[in-house]
Design a protein around this motif. Structure first.
Motif, PDB file in Angstrom:
ATOM      1  N   TYR A 168      12.691  17.595 -16.272  1.00 17.33           N
ATOM      2  CA  TYR A 168      13.474  16.324 -16.169  1.00 17.33           C
ATOM      3  C   TYR A 168      12.768  15.248 -15.518  1.00 17.33           C
ATOM      4  CZ  TYR A 168      17.573  18.929 -17.473  1.00 17.33           C
ATOM      5  OH  TYR A 168      18.408  19.583 -18.501  1.00 17.33           O
ATOM      6  N   CYS A 169      13.168  14.036 -15.782  1.00 21.02           N
ATOM      7  CA  CYS A 169      12.779  12.823 -15.056  1.00 21.02           C
ATOM      8  C   CYS A 169      12.956  13.137 -13.588  1.00 21.02           C
ATOM      9  CB  CYS A 169      13.448  11.466 -15.806  1.00 21.02           C
ATOM     10  SG  CYS A 169      13.202  10.153 -14.709  1.00 21.02           S
ATOM     11  N   ASN A 170      12.101  12.535 -12.648  1.00 20.61           N
ATOM     12  CA  ASN A 170      12.414  12.838 -11.218  1.00 20.61           C
ATOM     13  C   ASN A 170      13.630  11.940 -10.570  1.00 20.61           C
ATOM     14  OD1 ASN A 170      10.519  14.732 -10.783  1.00 20.61           O
ATOM     15  ND2 ASN A 170       8.784  13.123 -10.551  1.00 20.61           N
ATOM     16  N   PHE A 171      13.740  10.842 -11.519  1.00 18.44           N
ATOM     17  CA  PHE A 171      14.871   9.880 -11.005  1.00 18.44           C
ATOM     18  C   PHE A 171      16.299  10.078 -11.645  1.00 18.44           C
ATOM     19  CE2 PHE A 171      17.031   5.710 -10.398  1.00 18.44           C
ATOM     20  CZ  PHE A 171      16.648   5.722  -8.865  1.00 18.44           C
ATOM     21  N   CYS A 172      16.162  10.231 -12.968  1.00 19.45           N
ATOM     22  CA  CYS A 172      17.196  10.376 -13.624  1.00 19.45           C
ATOM     23  C   CYS A 172      17.500  11.945 -14.011  1.00 19.45           C
ATOM     24  CB  CYS A 172      17.741   9.437 -14.480  1.00 19.45           C
ATOM     25  SG  CYS A 172      16.544   9.537 -16.200  1.00 19.45           S
ATOM     26  N   LEU A 173      18.244  12.100 -15.172  1.00 17.12           N
ATOM     27  CA  LEU A 173      18.391  13.316 -15.891  1.00 17.12           C
ATOM     28  C   LEU A 173      17.726  13.474 -17.234  1.00 17.12           C
ATOM     29  CD1 LEU A 173      21.608  14.208 -13.737  1.00 17.12           C
ATOM     30  CD2 LEU A 173      19.314  15.511 -13.430  1.00 17.12           C
ATOM     31  N   GLN A 174      16.970  12.557 -17.421  1.00 15.68           N
ATOM     32  CA  GLN A 174      16.517  12.700 -18.940  1.00 15.68           C
ATOM     33  C   GLN A 174      15.338  13.626 -19.075  1.00 15.68           C
ATOM     34  OE1 GLN A 174      16.768  11.196 -22.256  1.00 15.68           O
ATOM     35  NE2 GLN A 174      16.688   9.179 -21.298  1.00 15.68           N
ATOM     36  N   PRO A 175      15.652  14.622 -20.073  1.00 23.83           N
ATOM     37  CA  PRO A 175      14.715  15.608 -20.165  1.00 23.83           C
ATOM     38  C   PRO A 175      13.594  14.990 -21.137  1.00 23.83           C
ATOM     39  CG  PRO A 175      16.630  16.172 -21.439  1.00 23.83           C
ATOM     40  CD  PRO A 175      16.988  14.696 -20.735  1.00 23.83           C
TER      41      PRO A 175
ATOM     42  N   LEU B 111       8.460  10.300 -14.160  1.00 26.74           N
ATOM     43  CA  LEU B 111       9.556   9.238 -14.630  1.00 26.74           C
ATOM     44  C   LEU B 111       9.840   9.001 -16.205  1.00 26.74           C
ATOM     45  CD1 LEU B 111       9.209   6.517 -11.871  1.00 26.74           C
ATOM     46  CD2 LEU B 111      10.743   8.202 -11.698  1.00 26.74           C
ATOM     47  N   CYS B 112      10.987   8.867 -16.585  1.00 28.23           N
ATOM     48  CA  CYS B 112      11.111   8.648 -18.087  1.00 28.23           C
ATOM     49  C   CYS B 112      10.658   7.048 -18.380  1.00 28.23           C
ATOM     50  CB  CYS B 112      12.544   9.117 -18.488  1.00 28.23           C
ATOM     51  SG  CYS B 112      13.857   8.004 -17.731  1.00 28.23           S
ATOM     52  N   PRO B 113      10.610   6.774 -19.357  1.00 28.48           N
ATOM     53  CA  PRO B 113      10.310   5.095 -19.617  1.00 28.48           C
ATOM     54  C   PRO B 113      11.686   4.143 -19.506  1.00 28.48           C
ATOM     55  CG  PRO B 113       9.806   6.434 -21.813  1.00 28.48           C
ATOM     56  CD  PRO B 113      10.466   7.406 -20.780  1.00 28.48           C
ATOM     57  N   ALA B 114      12.802   4.743 -19.505  1.00 31.83           N
ATOM     58  CA  ALA B 114      14.216   3.934 -19.241  1.00 31.83           C
ATOM     59  C   ALA B 114      14.009   3.627 -17.771  1.00 31.83           C
ATOM     60  CB  ALA B 114      15.296   4.598 -19.783  1.00 31.83           C
ATOM     61  N   CYS B 115      13.867   4.909 -17.027  1.00 29.59           N
ATOM     62  CA  CYS B 115      13.523   4.359 -15.466  1.00 29.59           C
ATOM     63  C   CYS B 115      12.719   3.620 -14.947  1.00 29.59           C
ATOM     64  CB  CYS B 115      13.461   5.871 -14.783  1.00 29.59           C
ATOM     65  SG  CYS B 115      15.067   6.660 -14.688  1.00 29.59           S
ATOM     66  N   ILE B 116      11.447   3.873 -15.398  1.00 30.38           N
ATOM     67  CA  ILE B 116      10.249   2.859 -15.241  1.00 30.38           C
ATOM     68  C   ILE B 116      10.861   1.441 -15.559  1.00 30.38           C
ATOM     69  CG2 ILE B 116       7.783   2.150 -15.898  1.00 30.38           C
ATOM     70  CD1 ILE B 116       7.393   5.074 -16.311  1.00 30.38           C
TER      71      ILE B 116
ATOM     72  N   ILE C  25      23.138   6.626 -12.992  1.00 37.50           N
ATOM     73  CA  ILE C  25      22.036   6.922 -11.965  1.00 37.50           C
ATOM     74  C   ILE C  25      21.094   5.963 -11.697  1.00 37.50           C
ATOM     75  CG2 ILE C  25      20.041   8.317 -11.162  1.00 37.50           C
ATOM     76  CD1 ILE C  25      21.548  10.675 -12.478  1.00 37.50           C
ATOM     77  N   ARG C  26      20.543   5.468 -12.767  1.00 34.77           N
ATOM     78  CA  ARG C  26      19.601   4.366 -12.540  1.00 34.77           C
ATOM     79  C   ARG C  26      20.156   3.021 -12.069  1.00 34.77           C
ATOM     80  NH1 ARG C  26      18.695   5.157 -18.682  1.00 34.77           N
ATOM     81  NH2 ARG C  26      17.459   7.096 -18.384  1.00 34.77           N
ATOM     82  N   PHE C  27      21.545   2.741 -12.321  1.00 34.80           N
ATOM     83  CA  PHE C  27      22.058   1.481 -11.788  1.00 34.80           C
ATOM     84  C   PHE C  27      22.736   1.776 -10.303  1.00 34.80           C
ATOM     85  CE2 PHE C  27      21.094   0.243 -16.093  1.00 34.80           C
ATOM     86  CZ  PHE C  27      20.676  -0.762 -15.983  1.00 34.80           C
TER      87      PHE C  27
HETATM   88 ZN   LIG Z   1      14.716   8.619 -15.685  1.00 34.23          ZN
END
Ligand SMILES: [Zn+2]
Length: 389
Positions: free
Chosen positions: A3-10, A23-28, A317-319
């Protein structure tokens, strides 16, 4: 499964990968939003409009030579939902362009009253809308084939949804197609990355479109005369007709699921009422023109370990609207769920039994992520936020 360390995107999302920092691309992308010069982006957008539309509108030679459409400036694919309503109003009222809105209407058995009311709302807001409605009998066969072979009924309809818009832009020589989000940025489907982040020449490479190829439909016996509307135009056709795909979401500082919905509600968008335990639609704002999307999101969950609720939760989570731990609890409870009534109505529509439905689904369950128990219960072998147990 990570999973992404910041959100919950696997990292099981097709086409995505996590960075070295996990980190996932959307979080970056979203963590970088505060450093973006939005004024500069707006100027980029104005330059594109100047180059592609205004300069040509004033040049009669170009108009004659290329049969440039001097009435419509751009095309926007619409369902009347949150993203398309926001885009249409922005393009007309802020950018002062004349858009042609293009809607692919679903067959009568499937379009919801809600979807119809939202497309009516857009028309009432004063837009020209071209609605293409394909033969429902044919569509029903396509849906059934896509489900039986791939456990993804939307495989065919997504081809048609994405292909119709450029086909009409090319037919009418309208120079820009505005899409909402860039799938590479917002969902991390990196295959769709273009030269610039706002540029959508690789849109057809998104996972659901698989390069825009519809060979599989020929393979299962569909004739060209019935499926030509499903075929995404070739790059050379875009080039020859000077038609370009642009992701409008890239130019917005506040483009996200909830903001788009909040904005569109003010302009008459109607929401889904069924509870999210049946629909995974936490705020009732997704894919309002059809109900079986929930069913597909359930199957997606069994294939990849995440469903519709993940999109909401990761965005929240991101926002900064919920914590990662709160997100985990919501996903454990609701991700991948689907009300029985949607499964039943789908089975009735394509004329299969519930047993057949589950047989097909079981065949496509990712056995690394889930275990099918003796009572046919499908049990996850992973912990949300952690990965495989
Ligand atoms: Zn993420």
């Amino acid at each position: 499964m990570k999973y992404c360390n910041f959100c919950l995107q696997p990292d099981t999302r097709p086409g995505t990968r996590l960075s070295i920092d996990g980190l996932c691309p959307a979080c970056i992308y979203s963590q970088n939003l505060n450093n973006i010069d939005w004024k500069e982006r707006y100027e980029i957008l104005q330059n594109i409009i100047e180059k592609k539309i205004k300069s040509k509108k004033n040049n009669l030679n170009i108009q004659k030579k290329s049969k440039f459409n001097k009435h419509y400036d751009c095309v926007i694919g619409v369902s009347g939902g949150k993203d398309s309503t926001r885009q249409a109003l922005y393009v007309r009222d802020k950018l002062k362009l004349k858009p042609l809105l293009v809607c692919l209407a679903y067959p009568p058995e499937q379009i919801t009253n809600l979807g119809a009311s939202n497309i009516s709302n857009l028309i009432n807001l004063g837009f020209d809308v071209e609605i293409l409605s394909l033969a429902p009998q044919n569509w029903k066969k396509l849906l059934k084939t896509a489900f039986m072979k791939y456990a993804n009924w939307a495989k065919a309809s997504e081809h048609a949804l994405y292909a119709t818009v450029p086909r009409i832009a090319i037919r009418y020589k309208i120079p820009i197609i505005f899409w909402g989000e860039n799938p590479a940025i917002q969902f991390g489907d990196l295959n769709t990355k273009g030269k610039e982040e706002y540029e959508g020449s690789n849109l057809s490479k998104m996972n659901t479109l698989g390069g825009g190829k519809i060979d599989w439909l020929y393979k299962f016996g569909f004739e060209e005369k019935n499926i030509f509307n499903f075929s995404y135009p070739k790059k050379s056709e875009f080039k020859k007709n000077n038609v370009e795909n642009i992701y409008l979401g890239w130019f917005f500082a506040n483009w996200n699921i909830k903001n788009n919905a909040s904005f569109s509600i003010l302009y008459g968008l109607n929401l889904r009422e069924d509870h999210y335990k049946n629909t995974q639609d936490l705020y009732g704002i997704y894919s309002l023109d059809e109900d079986w999307v929930t069913l597909n999101q359930m199957i997606k969950y069994y294939k990849y370990g995440f469903g519709r609720v993940s999109d909401y939760v990761c965005d929240d989570i991101r926002f900064g609207q919920i914590t990662r731990n709160q997100g985990i609890k919501i996903l454990e409870k609701y991700d991948g769920k689907c009300g029985e009534k949607y499964i039943k109505s789908f089975c009735e529509y394509i004329d299969i039994s519930l047993n057949t439905f589950w047989r097909v689904v079981h065949k496509h369950v990712n056995k690394k992520l889930f275990k099918i128990e003796k009572n046919n219960n499908i049990k996850p072998l992973f912990k949300v936020g952690k990965g495989l147990i």
